[in-house]
Design an enzyme around this catalytic site. Structure first.
Site, PDB file in Angstrom:
ATOM      1  CG  ASN A   6      16.287  10.132  10.609  1.00  0.00           C
ATOM      2  OD1 ASN A   6      16.330   9.225   9.795  1.00  0.00           O
ATOM      3  ND2 ASN A   6      16.762  10.001  11.830  1.00  0.00           N
ATOM      4  CG  HIS A   9      12.680   4.652   8.438  1.00  0.00           C
ATOM      5  ND1 HIS A   9      13.113   3.441   8.951  1.00  0.00           N
ATOM      6  CD2 HIS A   9      12.416   5.437   9.509  1.00  0.00           C
ATOM      7  CE1 HIS A   9      13.084   3.497  10.269  1.00  0.00           C
ATOM      8  NE2 HIS A   9      12.674   4.690  10.639  1.00  0.00           N
ATOM      9  CG  HIS A  42      20.634   6.343  14.646  1.00  0.00           C
ATOM     10  ND1 HIS A  42      19.647   6.150  15.590  1.00  0.00           N
ATOM     11  CD2 HIS A  42      21.781   5.906  15.240  1.00  0.00           C
ATOM     12  CE1 HIS A  42      20.176   5.631  16.686  1.00  0.00           C
ATOM     13  NE2 HIS A  42      21.468   5.459  16.491  1.00  0.00           N
ATOM     14  NE  ARG A  44      18.482   2.371  15.434  1.00  0.00           N
ATOM     15  CZ  ARG A  44      18.242   2.294  16.737  1.00  0.00           C
ATOM     16  NH1 ARG A  44      18.898   1.446  17.488  1.00  0.00           N
ATOM     17  NH2 ARG A  44      17.314   3.055  17.276  1.00  0.00           N
ATOM     18  NE  ARG A  48      17.578  -1.450  14.204  1.00  0.00           N
ATOM     19  CZ  ARG A  48      16.893  -1.175  15.315  1.00  0.00           C
ATOM     20  NH1 ARG A  48      15.828  -0.416  15.265  1.00  0.00           N
ATOM     21  NH2 ARG A  48      17.280  -1.662  16.476  1.00  0.00           N
ATOM     22  CD  GLU A  68      19.429  10.269  15.466  1.00  0.00           C
ATOM     23  OE1 GLU A  68      19.017   9.171  15.828  1.00  0.00           O
ATOM     24  OE2 GLU A  68      18.750  11.065  14.818  1.00  0.00           O
ATOM     25  CB  THR A  99      16.245   7.059  19.731  1.00  0.00           C
ATOM     26  OG1 THR A  99      16.903   6.921  18.478  1.00  0.00           O
ATOM     27  CG2 THR A  99      17.250   7.354  20.821  1.00  0.00           C
ATOM     28  CD  GLU A 151      17.330  15.993  17.937  1.00  0.00           C
ATOM     29  OE1 GLU A 151      18.434  16.064  17.344  1.00  0.00           O
ATOM     30  OE2 GLU A 151      16.393  15.280  17.560  1.00  0.00           O
ATOM     31  CG  HIS A 191      11.744  10.318  18.957  1.00  0.00           C
ATOM     32  ND1 HIS A 191      10.603   9.585  19.130  1.00  0.00           N
ATOM     33  CD2 HIS A 191      12.709   9.423  18.668  1.00  0.00           C
ATOM     34  CE1 HIS A 191      10.883   8.303  18.982  1.00  0.00           C
ATOM     35  NE2 HIS A 191      12.156   8.182  18.686  1.00  0.00           N
TER      36      HIS A 191
HETATM   37  N1  PXP Z   1      16.068  13.010  16.519  1.00  0.00           N
HETATM   38  C1  PXP Z   1      16.666  11.943  17.098  1.00  0.00           C
HETATM   39  C2  PXP Z   1      17.797  12.204  18.038  1.00  0.00           C
HETATM   40  C3  PXP Z   1      16.246  10.625  16.805  1.00  0.00           C
HETATM   41  O1  PXP Z   1      16.851   9.587  17.413  1.00  0.00           O
HETATM   42  C4  PXP Z   1      15.218  10.437  15.873  1.00  0.00           C
HETATM   43  C5  PXP Z   1      14.823   9.042  15.485  1.00  0.00           C
HETATM   44  O2  PXP Z   1      15.862   8.440  14.770  1.00  0.00           O
HETATM   45  C6  PXP Z   1      14.637  11.570  15.282  1.00  0.00           C
HETATM   46  C7  PXP Z   1      15.064  12.851  15.639  1.00  0.00           C
HETATM   47  C8  PXP Z   1      13.560  11.460  14.270  1.00  0.00           C
HETATM   48  O3  PXP Z   1      12.433  10.863  14.845  1.00  0.00           O
HETATM   49  P1  PXP Z   1      11.207  10.492  13.925  1.00  0.00           P
HETATM   50  O4  PXP Z   1      11.683   9.489  12.932  1.00  0.00           O
HETATM   51  O5  PXP Z   1      10.204   9.953  14.893  1.00  0.00           O
HETATM   52  O6  PXP Z   1      10.760  11.759  13.254  1.00  0.00           O
END
Ligand code: PXP
Length: 250
Positions: A6, A9, A42, A44, A48, A68, A99, A151, A191
């Protein structure tokens, strides 16, 4: 077992100064070159971090975007236009930092069925996943609503500091993986997964892919993104090998 990275950031950092760098598109290619199987963004509702153009370009150039998104109508329209390789529907609240909790698919199977049908009608090449708590009821509902994947939200496992509770949560995840596979779903997890807690969860057989963001992007500040991705993949492979050895010895 695969690793999706992901890269939200990277966009957070870019937006902090209103510049066009660091580029999420560049990050996507580095992550994929380092062995990631997909890149997750993601989109959003408040934009953001990741923006519309990011997902369009990343999907088009890499063909390996996992988008996402919430079940918001406007976002669904954008996703139907782009048709990324995979779509993960998540709950979304404006004020949350990330999330919180899984989607309650069981509360509105009909609505989610409408969403999965719309994507499947557009293309049979994309897969669609529901981000849910490790719960049989949610797995059943996801299946009924036409999702290909669930997931599993690993936030509770990741956040638990007491060892016996962590072990119980891991067991709950393990049972849900087996259950979901048994009813014909594929299973991802994500997550809060990091370089310390990934090993135990990767010992569980049956996951298709882990989606990991914050820990990898944080580490990459010091090591570079390529090293951070490779290191995470190495731990996942170590766990896979340990499981394989255990299975062949028994
Ligand atoms: N999977 C999903 C569905 C998420 O919403 C997130 C956070 O955006 C992640 C994975 C990744 O989580 P993390 O950034 O805590 O590794």
């Amino acid at each position: 077992m695969k690793l999706g990275v992901n890269i939200d950031h990277i966009a957070t950092l870019r937006n902090a100064r209103g510049e066009d760098f660091p580029s999420p598109v560049h990050a996507a290619f580095v992550a994929l070159e380092a062995g990631a199987s997909n890149v997750t963004c993601h989109l959003r509702e408040d934009r953001r971090h990741i923006r519309d153009n990011d997902v369009k370009i990343i999907s088009e150039l890499t063909k390996r975007l996992n988008l996402e998104m919430s079940a918001d109508e406007k976002i669904i329209k954008i996703a139907l236009d782009i048709m990324p390789k995979s779509i993960t529907i998540v709950p979304e609240k404006r004020q949350e930092l990330t999330t919180e909790g899984g989607l309650d698919v069981a509360a509105d199977i009909k609505r989610y069925k409408g969403i999965t049908d719309a994507f499947k009608f557009k293309s049979s090449d994309s897969t669609i996943s529901a981000f849910v708590e490790p719960d049989f009821k949610q797995a059943d509902a996801a299946k009924e609503a036409g999702f290909d994947f669930i997931e599993i939200h690993t936030g509770r496992y990741a956040g638990e500091t007491l060892q016996d509770r962590k072990a119980k949560e891991l067991e709950r995840i393990h049972r849900t993986v087996n259950y979901a596979l048994g009813i014909g779903l594929k299973v991802n997890a994500g997550h809060g997964l990091d370089y310390k807690n990934i090993y135990d969860i990767a010992l569980i057989e049956g996951f298709y892919e882990f989606n990991i963001g914050f820990s990898i992007i944080s580490k990459s500040v010091f090591t570079g993104l390529e090293t951070a991705v490779r290191e995470m993949l190495g731990i996942i492979k170590d766990a896979e090998f340990a499981r394989f050895q255990h299975d062949t010895n028994n």
